[in-house]
Design a protein around this motif. Structure first.
Motif, short mmCIF file in Angstrom:
data_model
loop_
_atom_site.label_atom_id
_atom_site.label_comp_id
_atom_site.label_asym_id
_atom_site.label_seq_id
_atom_site.Cartn_x
_atom_site.Cartn_y
_atom_site.Cartn_z
N VAL A 19 0.83 -1.20 0.00
CA VAL A 19 0.00 0.00 0.00
C VAL A 19 0.86 1.26 0.00
O VAL A 19 0.54 2.25 -0.66
CB VAL A 19 -0.95 0.00 1.22
N VAL A 33 -8.60 4.43 -6.75
CA VAL A 33 -9.80 5.13 -6.30
C VAL A 33 -10.92 4.97 -7.32
O VAL A 33 -12.09 4.74 -6.96
CB VAL A 33 -9.49 6.62 -6.06
N LEU A 36 -12.75 1.57 -7.22
CA LEU A 36 -13.65 1.34 -6.09
C LEU A 36 -15.04 1.92 -6.30
O LEU A 36 -15.95 1.64 -5.52
CB LEU A 36 -13.04 1.92 -4.82
N TYR A 39 -17.25 3.50 -3.44
CA TYR A 39 -16.48 3.39 -2.20
C TYR A 39 -15.19 4.20 -2.26
O TYR A 39 -14.44 4.24 -1.29
CB TYR A 39 -16.16 1.93 -1.91
N GLY A 40 -14.92 4.83 -3.41
CA GLY A 40 -13.71 5.63 -3.56
C GLY A 40 -13.59 6.76 -2.54
O GLY A 40 -12.51 6.94 -1.95
N LEU A 43 -12.29 5.58 0.69
CA LEU A 43 -10.86 5.29 0.64
C LEU A 43 -10.05 6.56 0.78
O LEU A 43 -9.06 6.60 1.53
CB LEU A 43 -10.52 4.59 -0.68
N GLY A 46 -10.33 7.80 4.38
CA GLY A 46 -9.59 6.92 5.27
C GLY A 46 -8.08 7.08 5.13
O GLY A 46 -7.36 7.12 6.13
N LEU A 47 -7.61 7.17 3.89
CA LEU A 47 -6.17 7.33 3.66
C LEU A 47 -5.67 8.68 4.15
O LEU A 47 -4.57 8.78 4.72
CB LEU A 47 -5.85 7.16 2.17
N ILE A 62 -2.59 11.69 -2.15
CA ILE A 62 -3.99 11.34 -1.90
C ILE A 62 -4.89 12.52 -2.28
O ILE A 62 -5.93 12.35 -2.92
CB ILE A 62 -4.19 10.97 -0.42
N SER A 66 -7.65 12.64 -5.26
CA SER A 66 -9.04 13.00 -4.96
C SER A 66 -9.54 14.06 -5.93
O SER A 66 -10.66 13.97 -6.45
CB SER A 66 -9.15 13.51 -3.52
#
Length: 222
Positions: A19, A33, A36, A39-40, A43, A46-47, A62, A66
């Motif tokens: 990861v 991302v 997913l 659910y992206g 993620l 969370g990251l 990240i 995004s």
């Protein structure tokens, strides 16, 4: 010790699963991302939270991913939520395990003088948190942990952090969006805007003293 053990185990697991390498590869993270689907966003949030709580994990890729996937509006929202959550967790960890120990160690050295007035001023501490959030070269993670050792109230820390991270979150997400679009002119403008945000604290320092004095009075500082 338990918290440090959890951090170490988490880092080893992320390294073993590959990861950490994905997090350093902006394009690979962007593709992950996208795959997913709905659910992206979870993620990304969370990251970002994990990246703030655990300093070795980079947060910039990240934020860029995004923005590239969700655009500057929704990308900003997800980055800001993750950053705020991570900052609050780091603040709480420092408050629980270090605040009382630091207070006992310093003892009476904080009982008088300018340092005492500064550390015990909620407004002054809020201004410090807000200003440091506008400086990308200062570690977001370390600031969150360090402020947790001060008497600053949690809700004040949350507000100052949120107000401070929104401009940078927007510009990072916007930067990722522009990189994905390939518009180099708009990418350049975004970089200039990021630089402008960084210089805001310098502008405050260079402002005429009467304006700074009026602002301090309005904020209740002495």
């Amino acid at each position: 010790m338990a918290i440090l053990a959890i951090f170490l185990v988490t880092a080893l697991v992320l390294w073993y699963m590959g990861v950490l390498e994905v997090l350093r590869d902006g394009k690979g993270l962007e593709e992950a991302v996208k795959r997913l689907g709905p659910y992206g966003p979870a993620l990304v949030i969370g990251l970002m939270t994990l990246a703030i709580v655990m300093s070795p994990i980079p947060s910039a890729p990240i934020a860029l991913a995004s923005g590239a996937v969700y655009g500057h509006t929704w990308g900003t929202l997800y980055v800001a939520i993750g950053s705020e959550a991570g900052a609050l967790i780091a603040f709480t960890i420092a408050r629980l395990i270090g605040h009382d120990a630091l207070k006992a160690w310093l003892g009476t050295r904080l009982s008088t003088g300018f340092l005492h007035r500064f550390v015990t001023s909620q407004n002054a501490l809020m201004m410090v948190v807000f200003a440091t959030r506008l400086m990308p070269f200062l570690s977001f993670d370390l600031v969150s942990y360090a402020v947790g050792l001060t008497p600053l109230k949690l809700w004040r820390f949350a507000i100052a952090t949120l107000l401070g991270i929104l401009p940078a979150s927007f510009l990072l997400a916007h930067f990722g969006d522009e990189l994905a679009s390939g518009d180099l002119q708009r990418v350049g403008l975004t970089v200039l805007a990021l630089g402008g945000i960084t210089l805001l604290p310098v502008a405050w320092k260079m402002a005429p003293s009467r304006y700074r004095r009026a602002m301090k009075q309005w904020l209740g500082l002495r």
